[in-house]
Motif scaffolding. Structure first.
Motif, mmCIF file in Angstrom:
data_model
loop_
_atom_site.group_PDB
_atom_site.id
_atom_site.type_symbol
_atom_site.label_atom_id
_atom_site.label_comp_id
_atom_site.label_asym_id
_atom_site.label_seq_id
_atom_site.Cartn_x
_atom_site.Cartn_y
_atom_site.Cartn_z
ATOM 1 N N LEU A 66 0.814 -1.217 0.000
ATOM 2 C CA LEU A 66 0.000 0.000 0.000
ATOM 3 C C LEU A 66 0.846 1.266 0.000
ATOM 4 O O LEU A 66 0.594 2.189 -0.773
ATOM 5 C CB LEU A 66 -0.931 -0.004 1.220
ATOM 6 N N TYR A 67 1.855 1.322 0.869
ATOM 7 C CA TYR A 67 2.679 2.525 0.974
ATOM 8 C C TYR A 67 3.486 2.780 -0.294
ATOM 9 O O TYR A 67 3.616 3.919 -0.747
ATOM 10 C CB TYR A 67 3.627 2.410 2.175
ATOM 11 N N ALA A 68 4.051 1.707 -0.855
ATOM 12 C CA ALA A 68 4.841 1.846 -2.081
ATOM 13 C C ALA A 68 3.965 2.324 -3.234
ATOM 14 O O ALA A 68 4.358 3.222 -3.998
ATOM 15 C CB ALA A 68 5.496 0.508 -2.431
ATOM 16 N N ASN A 69 2.773 1.754 -3.365
ATOM 17 C CA ASN A 69 1.867 2.177 -4.429
ATOM 18 C C ASN A 69 1.433 3.624 -4.253
ATOM 19 O O ASN A 69 1.315 4.381 -5.219
ATOM 20 C CB ASN A 69 0.632 1.268 -4.460
ATOM 21 N N PHE A 70 1.187 4.020 -3.014
ATOM 22 C CA PHE A 70 0.763 5.389 -2.727
ATOM 23 C C PHE A 70 1.853 6.395 -3.116
ATOM 24 O O PHE A 70 1.585 7.368 -3.828
ATOM 25 C CB PHE A 70 0.441 5.525 -1.233
ATOM 26 N N LEU A 71 3.085 6.161 -2.686
ATOM 27 C CA LEU A 71 4.183 7.081 -2.997
ATOM 28 C C LEU A 71 4.507 7.089 -4.492
ATOM 29 O O LEU A 71 4.785 8.147 -5.067
ATOM 30 C CB LEU A 71 5.423 6.707 -2.190
ATOM 31 N N ALA A 72 4.478 5.912 -5.106
ATOM 32 C CA ALA A 72 4.753 5.836 -6.548
ATOM 33 C C ALA A 72 3.715 6.611 -7.338
ATOM 34 O O ALA A 72 4.036 7.282 -8.333
ATOM 35 C CB ALA A 72 4.777 4.377 -6.995
ATOM 36 N N CYS A 73 2.453 6.542 -6.901
ATOM 37 C CA CYS A 73 1.379 7.272 -7.585
ATOM 38 C C CYS A 73 1.512 8.781 -7.381
ATOM 39 O O CYS A 73 1.177 9.563 -8.276
ATOM 40 C CB CYS A 73 0.017 6.787 -7.095
ATOM 41 N N ILE A 74 1.990 9.204 -6.216
ATOM 42 C CA ILE A 74 2.234 10.634 -5.987
ATOM 43 C C ILE A 74 3.279 11.143 -6.974
ATOM 44 O O ILE A 74 3.107 12.177 -7.616
ATOM 45 C CB ILE A 74 2.708 10.894 -4.540
ATOM 46 N N ILE A 75 4.380 10.396 -7.084
ATOM 47 C CA ILE A 75 5.457 10.794 -8.005
ATOM 48 C C ILE A 75 4.967 10.759 -9.448
ATOM 49 O O ILE A 75 5.274 11.650 -10.251
ATOM 50 C CB ILE A 75 6.680 9.875 -7.826
ATOM 51 N N MET A 76 4.189 9.739 -9.790
ATOM 52 C CA MET A 76 3.629 9.635 -11.145
ATOM 53 C C MET A 76 2.745 10.836 -11.457
ATOM 54 O O MET A 76 2.834 11.428 -12.543
ATOM 55 C CB MET A 76 2.835 8.338 -11.281
ATOM 56 N N GLY A 77 1.877 11.210 -10.516
ATOM 57 C CA GLY A 77 1.011 12.368 -10.710
ATOM 58 C C GLY A 77 1.807 13.646 -10.881
ATOM 59 O O GLY A 77 1.507 14.478 -11.757
ATOM 60 N N PHE A 78 2.825 13.822 -10.052
ATOM 61 C CA PHE A 78 3.680 15.007 -10.136
ATOM 62 C C PHE A 78 4.354 15.100 -11.500
ATOM 63 O O PHE A 78 4.426 16.175 -12.108
ATOM 64 C CB PHE A 78 4.734 14.960 -9.027
ATOM 65 N N LEU A 79 4.828 13.958 -12.003
ATOM 66 C CA LEU A 79 5.530 13.939 -13.286
ATOM 67 C C LEU A 79 4.601 14.165 -14.477
ATOM 68 O O LEU A 79 5.063 14.503 -15.566
ATOM 69 C CB LEU A 79 6.261 12.600 -13.461
ATOM 70 N N GLN A 80 3.293 13.978 -14.286
ATOM 71 C CA GLN A 80 2.349 14.267 -15.365
ATOM 72 C C GLN A 80 2.231 15.773 -15.596
ATOM 73 O O GLN A 80 1.925 16.225 -16.700
ATOM 74 C CB GLN A 80 0.969 13.681 -15.045
ATOM 75 N N VAL A 81 2.461 16.556 -14.537
ATOM 76 C CA VAL A 81 2.395 18.015 -14.645
ATOM 77 C C VAL A 81 3.793 18.592 -14.858
ATOM 78 O O VAL A 81 4.032 19.365 -15.783
ATOM 79 C CB VAL A 81 1.769 18.633 -13.372
ATOM 80 N N VAL A 140 -9.532 0.040 -0.221
ATOM 81 C CA VAL A 140 -8.372 0.714 0.381
ATOM 82 C C VAL A 140 -7.253 0.883 -0.636
ATOM 83 O O VAL A 140 -6.716 1.988 -0.819
ATOM 84 C CB VAL A 140 -7.872 -0.080 1.608
ATOM 85 N N GLU A 141 -6.876 -0.203 -1.305
ATOM 86 C CA GLU A 141 -5.756 -0.147 -2.254
ATOM 87 C C GLU A 141 -6.017 0.821 -3.408
ATOM 88 O O GLU A 141 -5.165 1.643 -3.754
ATOM 89 C CB GLU A 141 -5.487 -1.549 -2.810
ATOM 90 N N LEU A 142 -7.210 0.729 -4.003
ATOM 91 C CA LEU A 142 -7.512 1.556 -5.172
ATOM 92 C C LEU A 142 -7.704 3.023 -4.806
ATOM 93 O O LEU A 142 -7.212 3.921 -5.506
ATOM 94 C CB LEU A 142 -8.755 1.023 -5.886
ATOM 95 N N CYS A 143 -8.405 3.279 -3.709
ATOM 96 C CA CYS A 143 -8.652 4.663 -3.301
ATOM 97 C C CYS A 143 -7.375 5.359 -2.857
ATOM 98 O O CYS A 143 -7.143 6.529 -3.171
ATOM 99 C CB CYS A 143 -9.698 4.720 -2.189
ATOM 100 N N VAL A 144 -6.534 4.645 -2.115
ATOM 101 C CA VAL A 144 -5.269 5.225 -1.661
ATOM 102 C C VAL A 144 -4.354 5.501 -2.857
ATOM 103 O O VAL A 144 -3.722 6.562 -2.934
ATOM 104 C CB VAL A 144 -4.577 4.285 -0.654
ATOM 105 N N SER A 145 -4.293 4.571 -3.793
ATOM 106 C CA SER A 145 -3.437 4.754 -4.972
ATOM 107 C C SER A 145 -3.931 5.906 -5.846
ATOM 108 O O SER A 145 -3.134 6.754 -6.281
ATOM 109 C CB SER A 145 -3.383 3.463 -5.791
#
Length: 322
Positions: free
Chosen positions: A44-59, A118-123
Motif C-alpha cells: 500500500l505505501y509503495a503504491n501510494f508514494l509511486a502514484c504521488i510521483i507519477m502524478g507530479f511527473l504528469q504536470v 483501500v488499495e484503489l482509493c489510496v493509490s
C-alpha cells in the motif's frame, strides 16, 4: 544505436534498479514494527508514494525537454516502485489464506471489497495528490516569472536544468549499479538478504517486458480502443507468474538456494513487470465507465488466476510456507 543506449537505456536501467530498491526499502521499513494500522509488508505505501510521483511527473513533465527521461522516470522508476501483482496477492491473502480466521467464510467477501477499496482509493488519491503538487509547483514558478518579469520561462528553465542533472546522474549510475548488484549477488549468495541485489537484477527484465508490452496500448479497435491492452497484459501475466512462483516457493521451502532465487524473482521480476502507478494514471484519463471496466477486468482476471493456481493447491494441500 549507441546514442539510444546513452540517451535511454542507461538511465532506464538505473531508474528500474532504484525503483526496485525503493519498494523493497519501504516494505522493510513497514515490516520493522508491529501493531501497525495496516498489515506489515503491505504494498500500500509503495503504491501510494509511486502514484504521488507519477502524478507530479504528469504536470512537471520532462517530455518537452527530453521524452526519454520522462519514460525513465514514469515507466522505469514509478512503474517499478509500484506493483499490481503484489496487490492482487494481498487480496488472495485476506480472502483465502486467512479465511479460517474469520467467524464464517462469508466474511471473505467483505474482505475482498475492503482490500480493493483501500488499495484503489489510496493509490488514486496518491495520483491526485501528485497532480495537485505538480500544479502548485508549476503555478508558483510561472507566477514568479510574471512578478519578476523575467524574460525566460522559469518553468522551462527548471525543467531543463533538472532534466539534464537527472539524465546525466542516471546514465553515470547505471553501469556501477548493475556491477554492484551482480557482485553482491555472487558474494552474498548464501545470505538471505542478497535478494535485495538479485531481485534488482531480475527487475530489469521485468520492467523491460512491461515497457515493450506498453507499446501495444491503443492497438485495439472499435469500442475497445480505449483499453490499455499492453499494461493489462503485463499486469495479468505478472500476476499469473507470481501465483506460479509462490507455488514453487512452497514446494522448495527447504532448499535455501532455490527459495532465494524464487523470492528474488517474486520481488524483482513479477513485481517490476506489473505496475499500479501506470494503471492509476491510465484510469485517471478515462471516463468513469471505461476506467471502471478497465480496473474490473484487470482485478477479476488476475485474481481468478490466483484462485485457479494457488487456491486449488491450498484446498488440496497446505500453504504454510506462504
Amino acid at each position: 544505436m549507441k546514442e539510444e543506449v546513452i540517451q535511454f537505456h542507461l538511465p532506464f536501467v538505473s531508474s528500474i534498479i532504484l525503483g526496485n530498491l525503493s519498494r523493497l526499502g519501504l516494505l522493510k521499513i513497514n515490516d520493522s514494527y508491529t501493531n501497525s494500522y495496516t498489515t506489515n509488508s503491505t504494498i500500500l505505501y509503495a503504491n501510494f508514494l509511486a502514484c504521488i510521483i507519477m502524478g507530479f511527473l504528469q504536470v512537471f513533465n520532462f517530455s518537452s525537454h527530453d521524452s526519454n527521461l520522462q519514460v525513465c522516470l514514469t515507466t522505469g522508476y514509478c512503474g517499478t516502485f509500484s506493483s499490481f501483482s503484489t496487490y492482487i496477492y494481498e487480496i488472495f491473502i485476506h480472502t483465502v489464506l486467512k479465511a479460517h480466521l474469520f467467524s464464517n467464510y462469508g466474511a471473505t467477501v467483505s474482505e475482498f471489497f475492503i482490500v480493493n477499496i483501500v488499495e484503489l482509493c489510496v493509490s488514486m488519491g496518491g495520483l491526485k495528490l501528485g497532480l495537485e503538487i505538480g500544479n502548485i509547483v508549476k503555478s508558483s514558478l510561472e507566477n514568479k516569472n510574471k512578478e519578476e518579469r523575467i524574460g525566460m520561462n522559469l518553468y522551462q528553465e527548471v525543467i531543463e536544468k533538472a532534466g539534464n542533472f537527472l539524465k546525466h546522474a542516471l546514465s553515470i549510475l547505471s553501469v556501477p549499479l548493475v556491477i554492484t548488484m551482480l557482485v553482491l549477488s555472487i558474494v552474498y549468495r548464501h545470505k538471505y538478504h542478497s535478494y535485495w541485489t538479485l531481485s534488482s537484477l531480475f527487475s530489469i527484465f521485468g520492467a523491460y517486458t512491461r515497457y515493450y508490452l506498453s507499446k501495444l496500448n491503443g492497438k485495439l479497435k472499435n469500442k475497445w480502443n480505449f483499453f490499455p491492452i499492453g499494461t493489462y497484459i503485463a499486469n495479468f501475466v505478472a500476476s499469473t507468474l507470481l501465483s506460479i512462483l509462490l507455488l514453487l516457493f512452497q514446494r522448495y521451502n527447504n532448499n535455501f538456494t532455490k527459495k532465494l532465487v524464487l523470492y528474488s524473482l517474486i520481488e524483482g521480476f513479477t513485481a517490476s513487470m506489473s505496475t499500479m502507478s501506470t494503471l492509476m494514471n491510465e484510469m485517471n484519463k478515462l471516463s468513469l465507465f471505461k476506467s471502471s471496466a478497465y480496473i474490473f477486468i484487470s482485478v477479476i482476471s488476475s485474481y481468478a488466476m490466483f484462485i485457479i493456481i494457488l487456491g486449488s493447491y491450498k484446498w488440496t494441500h497446505n500453504l504454510n510456507a506462504l
